[in-house]
Each structure stands twice: as C-alpha cells, then as structure tokens.
Enzyme design. Structure first.
Site, PDB file in Angstrom:
ATOM      1  N   LYS A  73       0.825  -1.221   0.000  1.00 37.39           N
ATOM      2  CA  LYS A  73       0.000   0.000   0.000  1.00 37.39           C
ATOM      3  C   LYS A  73       0.856   1.267   0.000  1.00 37.39           C
ATOM      4  CE  LYS A  73      -2.690   0.837   3.639  1.00 37.39           C
ATOM      5  NZ  LYS A  73      -2.212  -0.344   4.304  1.00 37.39           N
ATOM      6  N   THR A  75       4.035   1.564  -0.895  1.00 32.35           N
ATOM      7  CA  THR A  75       4.766   1.592  -2.158  1.00 32.35           C
ATOM      8  C   THR A  75       3.882   2.137  -3.273  1.00 32.35           C
ATOM      9  OG1 THR A  75       6.114  -0.297  -1.466  1.00 32.35           O
ATOM     10  CG2 THR A  75       6.012   0.158  -3.828  1.00 32.35           C
ATOM     11  N   ARG A  96       2.020   8.272   6.998  1.00 32.16           N
ATOM     12  CA  ARG A  96       2.270   8.147   8.432  1.00 32.16           C
ATOM     13  C   ARG A  96       3.759   7.886   8.687  1.00 32.16           C
ATOM     14  NH1 ARG A  96      -1.278   3.339  10.317  1.00 32.16           N
ATOM     15  NH2 ARG A  96      -0.608   2.552   8.289  1.00 32.16           N
ATOM     16  N   LYS A 107       9.018  -5.894   9.957  1.00 32.37           N
ATOM     17  CA  LYS A 107       9.138  -5.263   8.648  1.00 32.37           C
ATOM     18  C   LYS A 107      10.578  -4.911   8.269  1.00 32.37           C
ATOM     19  CE  LYS A 107       4.551  -3.209   8.147  1.00 32.37           C
ATOM     20  NZ  LYS A 107       3.813  -1.957   7.859  1.00 32.37           N
ATOM     21  N   ALA A 275      -3.926   1.312  13.177  1.00 32.51           N
ATOM     22  CA  ALA A 275      -5.231   1.287  12.509  1.00 32.51           C
ATOM     23  C   ALA A 275      -6.176   0.246  13.097  1.00 32.51           C
ATOM     24  CB  ALA A 275      -5.055   1.039  11.019  1.00 32.51           C
ATOM     25  N   PHE A 303      -3.885  -0.690   7.189  1.00 33.59           N
ATOM     26  CA  PHE A 303      -4.497  -2.009   6.994  1.00 33.59           C
ATOM     27  C   PHE A 303      -5.511  -1.994   5.859  1.00 33.59           C
ATOM     28  CE2 PHE A 303      -3.323  -2.589  11.659  1.00 33.59           C
ATOM     29  CZ  PHE A 303      -2.178  -3.297  11.367  1.00 33.59           C
ATOM     30  N   PHE A 384       3.966  -8.639  -8.873  1.00 31.84           N
ATOM     31  CA  PHE A 384       5.101  -9.414  -8.384  1.00 31.84           C
ATOM     32  C   PHE A 384       5.670 -10.222  -9.553  1.00 31.84           C
ATOM     33  CE2 PHE A 384       3.756  -8.176  -4.299  1.00 31.84           C
ATOM     34  CZ  PHE A 384       4.675  -8.598  -3.338  1.00 31.84           C
ATOM     35  N   TRP A 412       7.117  -0.522  -7.938  1.00 34.75           N
ATOM     36  CA  TRP A 412       8.238  -1.078  -7.181  1.00 34.75           C
ATOM     37  C   TRP A 412       9.452  -1.241  -8.085  1.00 34.75           C
ATOM     38  CZ3 TRP A 412      11.591  -5.143  -7.219  1.00 34.75           C
ATOM     39  CH2 TRP A 412      12.292  -5.403  -6.021  1.00 34.75           C
TER      40      TRP A 412
END
Length: 558
Positions: A73, A75, A96, A107, A275, A303, A384, A412
């Site tokens: 999200k 990215t 954020r 992460k 969230a 989220f 991907f 990406w």
C-alpha cells in the site's frame, strides 16, 4: 544480477536539498525548520497565507484485507504520487511515520519499497525528527503526574484499581505488557498494577493526528480520561493540570515533516496511529496543508479498507470536513491466492481456482468504497515477478464485470513509469462528481453505530455486547459521550473479528467485549477479539539484520 534491497536503492539516490523540495510547493525558506540537508519541519504559520486558496484533489489509497504475502500500500501510494507528477500534476504524498516496533520486529522498514520510496529512509524509519519521542514523553509525563498525585495525598480520590492511562514506549517489548510497579517502600510510589502500550497506540498519537492547532491540541489533551474516582467520576488530564506541559512537549511535533520521494516528489510524513486500535491515518494538519499546496494529495490509511479506510472516512473526514475525490484499492495476486486458501509457501505457483475464491475479498472492499461510501474507485494490482498473465487477466476481467477497472502497478520496479497508467485513471476518477456517504449518523446510539459498521462494512449478521460492554455503554452515554464516532478495534486479518476467517465471510456475529472512550481524540473504541497494543518481537527480529558501519552507513533496513 542480485536484486538490490530497498535500503541500497535509497542510499544510491541523489536527494535534492530540502529547500528545493519546498520550492516545488511554493514554500519559502521562512517557513522551513531544517533537520539536516534533506528533511525539515514546516512552520504552521504558513497556513495564514493560504486561507481562501482552493483545495486540490484528495486521493485515498487503501487495500484488501492484509495477508502474510503483503499488499504494498505505501509503495503504491508513493509510486502513484510520482506517476501523477510524471503526467504534469503537482502532487504531494502524505504518509504516516513508521513505528520502531515493526521496524525492529517484522518489517525492517516502512517507507515504501523498490523505486517507490520516501527518503531518507533510514531517518524516517528510525528517529526521524523526534515526533515519536515527543509523543511518548507527553504520554509518560501524564502517567508520572497521575501517580505523583496519588502519592502526594490523592486529593482527587482516584481509585488505583480504575486507572485507565498506560505508559508507552516505541518498541515491541512484551515484557512490559503487564507489570507491578511502585515497589520498594513508600518513597518509591504507590504499588499498583500497570501496563505499557507501544507509542503509536497511545491516545496522544491519535490526538496529535486529529488536532487542528496548538490550542485544539491542548484542549484535547486536557480531555484525556486517565481513570476514575472511588465514586466513578472520570478523572482527566485537566484535573491533574497536565495539558499545558503535554502541549509544550508536542509543540514541534505538531509541525508536518517534509521529505521527498526517490524521484523528488514532495512528501509529508507526519503522525502514525495504529489502525486496529486507533484511526490509522496521518495528521489532519499535514493532509490539509498538502491540499492547499498541491493539485493532488495522495494519502493512505492503515491495513485493509474495512479498518483504515472506514476510519479515515467515518472519523477523520467527519471531524476535519474532508472528502476523497478518488480511492485506490491495492491488491496483489499473491494475497488474493492466500484469501483463496493457498499456503504462503505455494503463493508463487499459478492457481486460478484459488484466485477465483480470493477475489471475493477484493470485490467486497470495492463494493464498500463504491456503494456504501459512494466514492469512485480503481483497483491497483501491485505486480510481483511470480504473477502469471492468466492470473492478472483473471483479476482484470472480474473487476471489469463488477464495474471497476483494475490497473497494473509496477512502481516497485519502475518508479513513476510503472505508475503512469494508474495516475491517469486516478485523474479521470477525481474529475467525477461524488458525494461521501458515511456509515452512520453521529446522533445514533453507540450500539446502533457499531451495528451499522458491522453489517454494512463487515457483512456481519449482527453484534453482541458482553455484559461488561453493556455496562460500559450505559456509563459512556450517561457521561455524555454517546454521540462520538466509533473506532473499531478489530483484527486486521479478516472482515470478521476472527482472524482465521479469510476471504469474504458473511452472517457472523461480531462480539464487542469492551468499550472505552478516547475523549481527547474524540471517539469511542469498541474492542473486539484480542487486540494487542504492545506487540512482541518475533523469534528472529528484523533488528538482528540491522547494522551500522564505521562511516555511519546503515544496512539491513529491508
């Protein structure tokens, strides 16, 4: 050739001086407070010269229900902003701030990825401009003043068994979830059970992100309920005379942080409430400032759309008089297969049957955004390398049949070039006329508001309040909090309150086990399931891979 890591890509970027980024927005150096060469805070007095200027378009980026496969999200949000600037729009991204907990836990970084990142990513992921520390200090000052008041004679008759205010630290530390403190004799305080939350779960964080200015911040801090007296009277931060000092600690943290993307797009990174326990959006101050400075402001909510987007719309937009002009719903083929029942280790294999089952989750979110909230939407498929053409076509066909377009996003790997098609679609949607329809009316009672969210957004059959939650509802209504918006504390992994129910479940019951008021933030938190406000580190924390060399170069942040 080995694929470069996010941090390697970020460290190879030639960042522009922060003055050049500010100039793109028409911000003079008079309003810049520099934190090094490529990050700054923006003095809020700049808003005086922007009064009367029309707002730009607001774009909300949300996603399907999260999975271990990842959705991308942030990215997508960053890449879309770069894509909008690529096609000639003066776009700003508003994000954020990452928490140190997830950075060191799972992460390893949270500033976008690949060629769609905000930089300096090491600073943003670590101490940045000190906002998190200021929020933690303000939170813990209130806790210290509360315990000191009790120690010094307890004039307010605070019942130590009914203290609701928790200490916080911006770290995953399960050892602090529940403890006894004040031990060691009467000079060391009053012994009592205490708890820690991670800083981003603090109500102070939510307050910072919803306050419009310092005066509003101070009033909201004063309204925080820290506990109850022996006769059940709410005790507030104002009763402890703590709000002024708290606001003083937060004075600079209220100012939005200006950084840039890899491609030099302006980025506000400010605030970061959870969230699944708070409203999960960046600050109102940053969003509104961006709307005055640019043609397009692209922001995200935490989220999936059932949590972050619902709270963005029902809480943030309601309070701040905002309305998105377009919504982007991010999905991946891998995540859709996961919702179709495929285990993580097999997500790279083509599986059209699982895709068919998993797409129901995506379409549920699409239906909520377009039909429940009445907003134009586009699906962004974050590509991907393992995605097959048949799988991508299946998503496109099913979305088209549902009346929404699915656009391939390759930000990406390609940066703005990979987001150009999505940007053009967003511009088209943002030009359409739409009217935001909120899930519930503020005048409805607490149970009705929760039921409307559960039925309209989650597709539950109904709700059930435990005996404790019913008693809390009556008390909150008696105290005058019944008209506040609802902030659902629910698992992010399912539309339901059961994380094991993937896909698009229906006809379940949402059990509300508790209700508590965040009086300063201005909402009631409805607790469902087992929501963790102090995460723990995994067996192999991301922190084990993070290092710094003799020249100060950081590695391992993703």
């Amino acid at each position: 050739m080995a694929m470069k890591s996010d941090i390697e890509i970020a460290q190879e970027a030639q960042a522009e001086p922060i003055e050049a980024i500010a100039k793109k927005l028409g911000i003079s150096e008079d309003f810049i407070e520099r934190y090094g060469k490529n990050k700054a805070k923006i003095d809020l007095s700049i808003r005086e010269g922007l009064e009367g200027k029309p707002d730009g378009k607001l774009v909300l980026v949300t996603a399907i229900t999260p999975t271990p496969a990842g959705e991308g999200k942030t990215t997508t949000t960053v890449g879309l902003t770069d894509g909008l600037r690529r096609i000639g729009k003066n776009a700003i991204v508003a994000l954020r701030e990452p928490s140190l907990g997830p950075v060191f836990g799972l992460k390893g970084g949270a500033a976008g990825g690949g060629y769609a990142q905000v930089i300096p990513m090491e600073d943003i992921n670590l101490h940045f401009t000190g906002d998190m520390h200021a929020i933690g200090a303000a939170n813990n000052l209130l806790a210290a003043m509360l315990d000191n008041h009790i120690f010094q004679g307890n004039k307010l008759n605070i019942d130590v068994r009914k203290i609701t205010w928790r200490r916080c630290v911006d770290m995953n530390d399960r050892q602090l979830r529940r403890l006894t403190n004040g031990l060691g004799g009467k000079t060391n305080g009053v012994p009592r059970e205490d708890f820690f939350d991670i800083t981003v779960a603090s109500e102070v964080m939510a307050i910072l992100c919803l306050a419009k200015d310092i005066e509003d911040l101070k009033l909201r801090c004063g309204r925080i309920i820290v506990g109850y007296s022996y006769d059940d009277r709410p005790i507030t931060a104002a009763d402890l005379h703590a709000e002024g000092a708290m606001a003083a600690l937060l004075k600079d943290a209220m100012k939005p942080n200006l950084v840039q993307t890899l491609e030099g797009s302006p980025a506000f990174v400010h605030g970061g409430p959870f969230a699944n326990i708070a409203h999960g959006c960046n600050s109102v101050v940053a969003t509104k400032l961006a709307l005055k400075l640019g043609d397009y402001t692209v922001t995200e909510a935490g989220f999936g759309a059932d949590l972050g987007a619902e709270k963005f719309l029902d809480i943030k937009c309601r309070m701040a008089d905002l309305k998105p002009d377009a919504v982007v719903i991010v999905a991946t083929v891998r995540a859709l297969k996961h919702h179709g029942g495929v285990p993580k280790e097999e997500l790279g294999d083509e599986n059209l049957a699982a895709m068919e089952a998993g797409i129901a989750n995506l379409l549920r979110h699409v239906d909520n955004i377009t039909n429940v909230f009445g907003l134009p939407a586009v699906v962004a498929i974050n590509r991907f390398p393992t995605d097959t053409e048949a799988e991508l076509e299946q998503v496109a066909v099913q979305c088209r049949a549902y009346g929404v377009e699915a656009i391939l996003s390759e930000v990406w790997a390609k940066g703005s070039e990979g987001g150009e098609a999505l940007a053009r679609k967003v511009v088209e949607l943002a030009e359409r006329s739409s009217e935001l329809q909120l899930t519930y009316d503020s005048e409805a009672d607490i149970s009705d508001k929760i039921a409307r969210i559960a039925k309209k957004i989650y597709r539950a059959k109904g709700i059930q309040l435990t005996a404790e939650a019913l008693a809390q509802r009556r008390a909150l209504e008696d105290q005058g909090f019944g008209k506040l918006p609802i902030c659902m504390a629910k698992t992010q992994y399912s539309f339901s309150d059961n994380p094991a129910l993937l896909g698009a479940p229906e006809d379940f019951i949402v059990t509300v086990r508790g209700l508590k008021v965040s009086a300063g933030a201005g909402f009631i938190v409805a607790l469902t399931g087992d929501i963790m406000t102090m995460p723990g580190l995994p067996k192999t924390p991301a922190a084990e891979q993070i290092d710094v060399d003799a020249n100060g170069r950081i590695t391992g942040l993703f």
